[in-house]
Structures are given as C-alpha cells and as structure tokens.
Write a protein that holds these residues in place. Structure first.
Motif, PDB file in Angstrom:
ATOM      1  N   ASN A 174       0.824  -1.212   0.000  1.00  0.00           N
ATOM      2  CA  ASN A 174       0.000   0.000   0.000  1.00  0.00           C
ATOM      3  C   ASN A 174       0.853   1.254   0.000  1.00  0.00           C
ATOM      4  O   ASN A 174       0.539   2.239  -0.669  1.00  0.00           O
ATOM      5  CB  ASN A 174      -0.938   0.003   1.205  1.00  0.00           C
ATOM      6  N   PHE A 175       1.931   1.224   0.752  1.00  0.00           N
ATOM      7  CA  PHE A 175       2.843   2.367   0.788  1.00  0.00           C
ATOM      8  C   PHE A 175       3.562   2.523  -0.544  1.00  0.00           C
ATOM      9  O   PHE A 175       3.675   3.623  -1.089  1.00  0.00           O
ATOM     10  CB  PHE A 175       3.863   2.176   1.921  1.00  0.00           C
ATOM     11  N   ASN A 176       4.047   1.432  -1.094  1.00  0.00           N
ATOM     12  CA  ASN A 176       4.815   1.454  -2.332  1.00  0.00           C
ATOM     13  C   ASN A 176       3.976   1.939  -3.507  1.00  0.00           C
ATOM     14  O   ASN A 176       4.455   2.708  -4.360  1.00  0.00           O
ATOM     15  CB  ASN A 176       5.352   0.047  -2.620  1.00  0.00           C
ATOM     16  N   GLU A 177       2.732   1.525  -3.559  1.00  0.00           N
ATOM     17  CA  GLU A 177       1.882   1.842  -4.696  1.00  0.00           C
ATOM     18  C   GLU A 177       1.031   3.089  -4.490  1.00  0.00           C
ATOM     19  O   GLU A 177       0.290   3.485  -5.385  1.00  0.00           O
ATOM     20  CB  GLU A 177       0.979   0.649  -5.007  1.00  0.00           C
ATOM     21  N   ASP A 178       1.169   3.717  -3.318  1.00  0.00           N
ATOM     22  CA  ASP A 178       0.329   4.874  -3.037  1.00  0.00           C
ATOM     23  C   ASP A 178       1.168   6.086  -2.614  1.00  0.00           C
ATOM     24  O   ASP A 178       1.554   6.891  -3.454  1.00  0.00           O
ATOM     25  CB  ASP A 178      -0.689   4.511  -1.950  1.00  0.00           C
ATOM     26  N   GLU A 226       7.740   9.514  -6.524  1.00  0.00           N
ATOM     27  CA  GLU A 226       8.380   8.906  -7.694  1.00  0.00           C
ATOM     28  C   GLU A 226       7.838   9.515  -8.981  1.00  0.00           C
ATOM     29  O   GLU A 226       8.583   9.749  -9.934  1.00  0.00           O
ATOM     30  CB  GLU A 226       8.155   7.396  -7.685  1.00  0.00           C
ATOM     31  N   GLU A 227       6.543   9.784  -9.009  1.00  0.00           N
ATOM     32  CA  GLU A 227       5.952  10.397 -10.191  1.00  0.00           C
ATOM     33  C   GLU A 227       6.356  11.852 -10.334  1.00  0.00           C
ATOM     34  O   GLU A 227       6.386  12.396 -11.440  1.00  0.00           O
ATOM     35  CB  GLU A 227       4.429  10.253 -10.139  1.00  0.00           C
ATOM     36  N   LEU A 228       6.667  12.492  -9.212  1.00  0.00           N
ATOM     37  CA  LEU A 228       7.189  13.857  -9.279  1.00  0.00           C
ATOM     38  C   LEU A 228       8.455  13.881 -10.126  1.00  0.00           C
ATOM     39  O   LEU A 228       8.636  14.767 -10.970  1.00  0.00           O
ATOM     40  CB  LEU A 228       7.501  14.375  -7.869  1.00  0.00           C
ATOM     41  N   VAL A 229       9.326  12.901  -9.913  1.00  0.00           N
ATOM     42  CA  VAL A 229      10.568  12.814 -10.682  1.00  0.00           C
ATOM     43  C   VAL A 229      10.258  12.529 -12.147  1.00  0.00           C
ATOM     44  O   VAL A 229      10.807  13.169 -13.058  1.00  0.00           O
ATOM     45  CB  VAL A 229      11.482  11.718 -10.100  1.00  0.00           C
ATOM     46  N   ALA A 230       9.367  11.590 -12.401  1.00  0.00           N
ATOM     47  CA  ALA A 230       9.051  11.192 -13.772  1.00  0.00           C
ATOM     48  C   ALA A 230       8.423  12.326 -14.583  1.00  0.00           C
ATOM     49  O   ALA A 230       8.606  12.403 -15.798  1.00  0.00           O
ATOM     50  CB  ALA A 230       8.108   9.990 -13.757  1.00  0.00           C
ATOM     51  N   LYS A 231       7.686  13.203 -13.899  1.00  0.00           N
ATOM     52  CA  LYS A 231       6.980  14.291 -14.588  1.00  0.00           C
ATOM     53  C   LYS A 231       7.528  15.658 -14.194  1.00  0.00           C
ATOM     54  O   LYS A 231       6.812  16.653 -14.241  1.00  0.00           O
ATOM     55  CB  LYS A 231       5.494  14.206 -14.267  1.00  0.00           C
ATOM     56  N   PHE A 232       8.797  15.705 -13.823  1.00  0.00           N
ATOM     57  CA  PHE A 232       9.390  16.940 -13.327  1.00  0.00           C
ATOM     58  C   PHE A 232       9.301  18.037 -14.385  1.00  0.00           C
ATOM     59  O   PHE A 232       9.656  17.827 -15.546  1.00  0.00           O
ATOM     60  CB  PHE A 232      10.841  16.697 -12.928  1.00  0.00           C
ATOM     61  N   LYS A 233       8.844  19.204 -13.979  1.00  0.00           N
ATOM     62  CA  LYS A 233       8.566  20.274 -14.934  1.00  0.00           C
ATOM     63  C   LYS A 233       9.665  21.336 -15.012  1.00  0.00           C
ATOM     64  O   LYS A 233       9.779  22.040 -16.007  1.00  0.00           O
ATOM     65  CB  LYS A 233       7.238  20.948 -14.578  1.00  0.00           C
ATOM     66  N   ASP A 234      10.470  21.465 -13.971  1.00  0.00           N
ATOM     67  CA  ASP A 234      11.408  22.583 -13.904  1.00  0.00           C
ATOM     68  C   ASP A 234      12.752  22.303 -14.572  1.00  0.00           C
ATOM     69  O   ASP A 234      13.553  23.223 -14.758  1.00  0.00           O
ATOM     70  CB  ASP A 234      11.652  22.975 -12.442  1.00  0.00           C
ATOM     71  N   GLN A 294       6.708   5.007   6.776  1.00  0.00           N
ATOM     72  CA  GLN A 294       5.940   3.799   6.509  1.00  0.00           C
ATOM     73  C   GLN A 294       5.222   3.397   7.796  1.00  0.00           C
ATOM     74  O   GLN A 294       5.502   2.371   8.404  1.00  0.00           O
ATOM     75  CB  GLN A 294       6.899   2.702   6.026  1.00  0.00           C
ATOM     76  N   ASP A 295       4.289   4.264   8.211  1.00  0.00           N
ATOM     77  CA  ASP A 295       3.597   4.058   9.478  1.00  0.00           C
ATOM     78  C   ASP A 295       2.256   3.367   9.254  1.00  0.00           C
ATOM     79  O   ASP A 295       1.896   3.024   8.127  1.00  0.00           O
ATOM     80  CB  ASP A 295       3.406   5.390  10.219  1.00  0.00           C
ATOM     81  N   LEU A 296       1.520   3.159  10.334  1.00  0.00           N
ATOM     82  CA  LEU A 296       0.268   2.410  10.250  1.00  0.00           C
ATOM     83  C   LEU A 296      -0.746   3.048   9.297  1.00  0.00           C
ATOM     84  O   LEU A 296      -1.350   2.342   8.483  1.00  0.00           O
ATOM     85  CB  LEU A 296      -0.340   2.255  11.654  1.00  0.00           C
ATOM     86  N   PRO A 297      -0.951   4.383   9.332  1.00  0.00           N
ATOM     87  CA  PRO A 297      -1.897   4.978   8.382  1.00  0.00           C
ATOM     88  C   PRO A 297      -1.501   4.752   6.923  1.00  0.00           C
ATOM     89  O   PRO A 297      -2.355   4.472   6.083  1.00  0.00           O
ATOM     90  CB  PRO A 297      -1.865   6.469   8.750  1.00  0.00           C
ATOM     91  N   SER A 298      -0.210   4.857   6.621  1.00  0.00           N
ATOM     92  CA  SER A 298       0.220   4.687   5.231  1.00  0.00           C
ATOM     93  C   SER A 298       0.109   3.232   4.784  1.00  0.00           C
ATOM     94  O   SER A 298      -0.055   2.953   3.597  1.00  0.00           O
ATOM     95  CB  SER A 298       1.663   5.169   5.060  1.00  0.00           C
ATOM     96  N   ILE A 299       0.201   2.303   5.720  1.00  0.00           N
ATOM     97  CA  ILE A 299       0.066   0.889   5.384  1.00  0.00           C
ATOM     98  C   ILE A 299      -1.403   0.508   5.207  1.00  0.00           C
ATOM     99  O   ILE A 299      -1.764  -0.267   4.320  1.00  0.00           O
ATOM    100  CB  ILE A 299       0.724   0.017   6.477  1.00  0.00           C
TER     101      ILE A 299
END
Length: 322
Positions: free
Chosen positions: A145-149, A155-163, A219-224
């Motif tokens: 859940n953490f890895n995919e959310d 990670e997508e910030l890097v892939a779609k970096f605009k600056d 990677q805490d309980l809410p993120s999991i």
C-alpha cells in the motif's frame, strides 16, 4: 555489462554544479559494506545510471543515487525490463534475497526507480538499465500500500518533473531503534523493515542555479492501511530540510544540498521559536541572522558548523514536523 556500469556521475548537472555522493557519518562508518567483488577495495557499487552504498547490518542500501535524463527516456515494458537478480559483486549473504517478498504484503520497493534510469541513446541500452535497476541491492521492504500509493507520489514527481530535464536523485531508507522485522519460520535471519524513506531531487533551473528538494515519507500504520491516500497527498507538505534527512540517516551530504534547499537549515522541522531569538543571537551573534526565527541564507553554512548536535537540541524550543 561491466563496461556499461559507469554508475553515478557527480558532474551530471554540469561541472559547476557537482554533487558528491553522501558520506557515512561516524556512527555509520563501521556498518558500510566493502563488497568482495569490487576491484580495489571500493565501497560504492556502480550500475547503469546509478550507484549505491550497502549496509552490513541491514543488508540493504544506505542510499541509491541516480542520474536522470528525462529527454532521453526510452519506452521499456516492465515485463521485458524487470528481471530481478542477486548481485554477485556484493555477495549473496550481503543482500536480501526474494524470500521475504514471496506471498507477503511486502513489495520489492525500488530505491532508484526502474523508470528513472530507463534512458539512453537507444532502447537496447535503456532496457539493460531497466534490468540493472532490479538488483536486490536496490530494493527495500515496502508495504504494497505504501509502495503503490504514498511513495508513488514522489516517484511520479521525478518522472513528470517540470522545472528541468536533468536531475540528480538520491534515495534511501530510514531505520530507527523501534523498527519492525519480517521473519518466516525456519529462515536464517529476520529482515529489518525501514520506518520510512527519503529522497532528494537536485536540478539546475532556467537561471543556471542549482536547486534541491528533499522529502521524507514514513511507513507508518496509516500509510500501510490506506491504499488511496495519494489523491489527497500534498507533496509540499512532505518536504523537509536536508538537515532533517541527515539527522534521520546519519549520512553527511554535499554542502550544496543544504545551501540549495529553499527550506534552509532552521525552517520546517528544525524551526526555532521566536522566544529563543534573543538567546540565539546572544550566544552566536556573528553566526546567525534571524528574521522571525529563521536563519538567513548567508548564515546557513556557519550555523551548521557552529551548532553541535547537543547544543542544537538545547536551543530548540519546539519541533513541528511537516
């Protein structure tokens, strides 16, 4: 393959904007692995478009540093460019193999993301880079859940970096004294699960100025538990100072990563209350130039040197996590 594994380049963003790899602090020096298969007693393990440094105790990387060229990205399908392997240069017993990821909720979480290094002059080279990112040395225990959310957002910030189109990205785990361990019956050893992860993104803006962003995700309980938090996540709320990353990890970063992070030294988690302003100025009048309790840009380097960790915490009246 060896000739392609040039690894991380510190001058990737230009000769005037070199970024050295992080050094292990005093507490980490004895934990750094010297991979038996590297020539000349080297510690840094080079791959295609990235390099990493291994921990002896956790058998996971202390960090993974990549050069990213968004203008040279190549379309490499995951099925064709995702062959996980044990890096013999590091040694089988010095890395986490596949067993904790099998039939468990834990993913092989890339530190350097696969699609961040799938670039080059042609698809063939990029495919090799894609597969080279799938070394078990470049993976850490991340709950699915953490890895995919949550983690996917940065990670997508890097892939779609605009600056900028060329980036230097350094990523690693955060380990604490209260970490969880994954075990299976009859297995040889428990696997330490990181409490969180960090990432720095450096680039050169249109004015030829180096800029750095730093992020910490726990990677805490809410993120999991939560699998759809990304839609509500604001990345700017996860930004931190380079100092915080250094304190969580024990790594000593290039000075440029401190000086070019807009949060500077005393903003964010290390912010000092206004009540301590007079005491701060009295103790170090030549070091700090405070404006509403925040250190000025010109005093950042001196402030870092003038405040040993013990004195630093004495002066903090309140820690406000971002």
């Amino acid at each position: 393959m060896a000739e392609l594994r040039v690894g991380y380049k510190d001058d990737f963003l230009g000769s005037e904007h070199k970024i050295a790899l992080p050094d292990p602090g005093l507490a980490l020096e004895s934990d750094v692995l010297q991979p038996p298969g590297l020539p000349g007693g080297d510690f840094i393990v080079p791959y295609i478009n990235y390099s990493l440094l291994m921990s002896r105790s956790t058998k996971q990387a202390l960090y993974s540093a990549a050069n990213v060229d968004l203008d040279k990205m190549q379309p490499v399908p995951g099925k064709k460019g995702r062959n996980w392997f044990i890096d013999r240069r590091v040694g089988h017993d010095n890395q986490i193999p596949n067993y904790p990821y099998q039939n468990s909720p834990w993913d092989r979480g890339h530190l350097t993301r696969r699609t961040a290094v799938t670039w080059g002059d042609d698809v063939n080279f990029a495919t090799k880079a894609s597969n080279d990112s799938c070394a078990y040395t470049n993976a850490c225990m991340q709950h699915k859940n953490f890895n995919e959310d949550d983690w996917r957002a940065v990670e997508e910030l890097v892939a779609k970096f605009k600056d900028a189109k060329k980036l230097t990205v350094i990523t690693g785990p955060i380990f604490t004294r209260s970490d969880r361990y994954f075990t299976r019956e009859f297995e040889d050893y428990p696997v330490r699960i990181p409490a969180g992860f960090w990432k720095t993104v450096s680039y050169v803006d249109k004015d030829n100025a180096l800029k750095t962003q730093a992020y910490v995700f726990f990677q805490d309980l809410p993120s999991i538990k939560e699998a759809k938090a990304r839609s509500r996540l604001r990345l700017k709320d996860m930004q931190v100072t380079t100092t915080e990353v250094s304190q969580w990890t024990g790594l000593e970063f290039d000075q440029a990563l401190f000086d070019t992070n807009p949060l500077k030294f005393y903003s964010g988690p290390e912010s000092i209350s206004i009540k301590k302003r007079k005491e701060l100025l009295k103790k170090h009048p030549d070091t700090l130039e405070l404006d509403a309790g925040i250190a000025g840009a010109g005093s950042v380097a001196n402030a870092r040197e003038a405040f040993p960790l013990e004195d630093f915490y004495e002066l903090i009246a309140e820690v406000s996590w971002i």
